[in-house]
Design an enzyme around this catalytic site. Structure first.
Site, PDB file in Angstrom:
ATOM      1  N   SER A  91       0.824  -1.180  -0.283  1.00 27.11           N
ATOM      2  CA  SER A  91       0.123  -0.060   0.010  1.00 27.11           C
ATOM      3  C   SER A  91       0.807   1.324   0.073  1.00 27.11           C
ATOM      4  O   SER A  91       1.590   1.455  -0.999  1.00 27.11           O
ATOM      5  CB  SER A  91      -0.877   0.028   1.321  1.00 27.11           C
ATOM      6  OG  SER A  91      -1.814   1.017   1.153  1.00 27.11           O
ATOM      7  N   ASP A 229      -2.563   6.298  -3.402  1.00 26.63           N
ATOM      8  CA  ASP A 229      -1.221   5.816  -2.756  1.00 26.63           C
ATOM      9  C   ASP A 229      -0.756   4.612  -3.472  1.00 26.63           C
ATOM     10  O   ASP A 229      -1.070   4.464  -4.716  1.00 26.63           O
ATOM     11  CB  ASP A 229      -1.763   5.155  -1.354  1.00 26.63           C
ATOM     12  CG  ASP A 229      -2.820   4.071  -1.435  1.00 26.63           C
ATOM     13  OD1 ASP A 229      -3.482   3.884  -2.622  1.00 26.63           O
ATOM     14  OD2 ASP A 229      -2.792   3.122  -0.552  1.00 26.63           O
ATOM     15  N   ASP A 231      -1.200   1.439  -4.070  1.00 28.72           N
ATOM     16  CA  ASP A 231      -2.027   0.580  -4.577  1.00 28.72           C
ATOM     17  C   ASP A 231      -3.416   1.067  -5.014  1.00 28.72           C
ATOM     18  O   ASP A 231      -4.275   0.344  -5.374  1.00 28.72           O
ATOM     19  CB  ASP A 231      -2.063  -0.786  -3.756  1.00 28.72           C
ATOM     20  CG  ASP A 231      -2.845  -0.498  -2.425  1.00 28.72           C
ATOM     21  OD1 ASP A 231      -2.668   0.598  -2.061  1.00 28.72           O
ATOM     22  OD2 ASP A 231      -3.536  -1.491  -1.843  1.00 28.72           O
ATOM     23  N   ASP A 233      -6.163   2.020  -3.440  1.00 25.12           N
ATOM     24  CA  ASP A 233      -7.228   1.903  -2.768  1.00 25.12           C
ATOM     25  C   ASP A 233      -7.579   3.223  -2.187  1.00 25.12           C
ATOM     26  O   ASP A 233      -8.611   3.467  -1.514  1.00 25.12           O
ATOM     27  CB  ASP A 233      -7.186   0.570  -2.086  1.00 25.12           C
ATOM     28  CG  ASP A 233      -6.188   0.675  -0.682  1.00 25.12           C
ATOM     29  OD1 ASP A 233      -5.329   1.495  -0.877  1.00 25.12           O
ATOM     30  OD2 ASP A 233      -6.426   0.098   0.173  1.00 25.12           O
TER      31      ASP A 233
HETATM   32 MG    MG Z   1      -3.491   1.285  -0.196  1.00 32.45          MG
END
Ligand code: MG
Length: 436
Positions: A91, A229, A231, A233
């Protein structure tokens, strides 16, 4: 044995997060699930880690589909066709980290019970070892990013804004800029070349990392800047005046304009949320807890000040690209982002963090909890860490689930109370972390 933190398994590569460990996780997943999909972000260790997980799954006699580099929400969206989804990502953590996060077909992260099941299996060595003629198969899964983008385009429709997108060199480089362009926007990109060294900026989309995005929004006279960020999400924004619009403001904005009836937020989010006419449910910090509570309470929106946004008409996974498109649609309908932000009723918030020695965690936690629990004039709640509610102000002190830090959040209706309350909490935490 506790392997999972508040957001899956995370640690430094080849220290805590090794290929040997990944094989074991894979073999547990392959024992439990017939058909799994796996994907990863742009980190340098992702092929090493995903190959090891795939090996473990195949050795248990199960099949695995490789979706390659993609965003976490795209992986979660594709998981609806599978028994299980695996995302290899750390992340927003620094480049030397990696991690593993597991997904259900609903797009909801594994629950604590599911994680415990895996921990017990690994502890007891209860994993299947397939015979030579029962080894699983590995197949490609192409276009998971594309399917996710098609879903968003269908939900949100056409747009005609000028947008700058900062993908933080993560997997959103393959989705968000294309998504906005295909929806009809004029798109400029920065940090949108995949690179696990994160040369442009740190993968956490906090204000101090987004100077280039602010400048680019002003330079191009754009309506909106978007930052993800590592990844994707998460999503935060920059308004048309070049100002950072972080998770606290976006949470109020989505609550005001997008949420319908019932929302789920963590204990460290603003008390101003109660003033927008929606039912507000507060739960533990961490997107997995938010989505589980949304599912239980039949809520239509959930979000966290860290920049995670969950819309129940999508999956139960936080979805950065979808949130970005919804925000853009809002701007097109209601006017500029700076004006919308200016029209929000909100109170000042301070979020800080303090390092501690993880080896002494229990002793430190006992000291802090004891001090805070005896605090006079406050309602004490222990949903997550300790929350002290003073009516016109509140404070939350908790241990981070992803790094060795103690987080302090305070909000107050006026700035003087805010500063005093933060100072007080900081002093308590510092005293308790350094005393013997
Ligand atoms: Mg993330």
């Amino acid at each position: 044995m506790t392997l999972f933190g508040s957001s899956g398994i995370r640690g430094i590569v080849n220290r805590r997060i090794t290929p040997e460990f990944a094989v074991r996780i894979g073999s547990a997943i392959g024992t439990l699930h017939e058909k799994t999909i796996i994907g990863y972000d742009t980190r340098t260790s992702n092929i090493m880690m995903s190959s090891a997980i795939i090996s473990g799954i195949l050795s248990a006699g199960a099949d695995v589909y490789n979706a390659g580099i993609l965003t976490t929400p795209a992986l979660a969206y594709a998981t609806r066709r599978f028994d299980c989804g695996i995302m290899v990502t750390a992340s927003h953590n620094p480049p030397q980290y990696n991690g593993i996060k597991l997904w259900n077909p609903t797009g909801m992260a594994f629950t604590r019970n599911q994680e415990e099941q895996i921990e017990t299996m690994l502890e007891k060595g209860n994993v299947r070892k397939a015979e030579w003629d029962e080894i699983g198969g590995l197949f490609p899964y192409e276009n998971a990013n594309g399917e996710h983008m098609e879903f968003i385009k269908k939900r949100v429709g056409r747009l005609s804004l000028k947008v700058v997108v900062d993908c933080g060199s993560g997997p959103a480089s393959f989705s968000t800029p294309y998504l906005f362009r295909e929806m009809g926007c004029r798109v400029y990109t920065i940090n949108s070349h995949p690179d696990g060294h994160f040369p442009g900026r740190d993968p956490e989309p906090v204000e101090e990392n987004l100077g280039a995005l602010k400048s680019a929004v002003l330079h191009h006279e754009a309506d909106l800047g978007i930052a993800h960020d590592g990844d994707a999400d998460r999503m935060v924004a920059v308004d048309d005046m070049g100002n950072y619009v972080g998770g606290d403001a976006l949470l109020l904005l989505f609550t005001k304009y997008v949420a319908k009836k019932r929302i789920v937020v963590p204990v460290d989010s603003s008390m101003a949320l109660e003033e927008y006419g929606k039912e507000v449910i507060r739960t533990r910090i961490g997107d997995a807890f938010i989505s589980q509570e949304m599912h239980r309470q039949n809520a239509d929106f959930g979000g966290e000040p860290s920049g995670t946004w969950i819309f129940s008409d999508g999956t139960l996974c936080p979805d950065g690209p979808y949130a970005a498109a919804i925000l853009a649609k809002m701007i097109e309908k209601k006017g500029s982002l700076s004006q919308m932000i200016g029209g929000l009723k909100r109170y000042p918030i301070i979020r800080g963090k303090i390092d501690y020695d993880p080896c002494k965690r229990d002793a430190i936690q006992n000291r802090i909890w004891k001090t805070l629990e005896s605090e006079k004039g406050a309602d004490v709640s222990k949903i997550d860490g300790i929350r002290l509610d003073y009516g016109d102000s509140w404070a939350v002190v908790r241990f981070s689930g992803t790094e060795p830090k103690i987080r302090i959040t305070v909000e107050a209706k006026n700035r003087r109370t805010l500063a005093a309350l933060y100072k007080k909490m900081q002093k308590i935490v510092l005293l308790c972390t350094h005393s013997r």
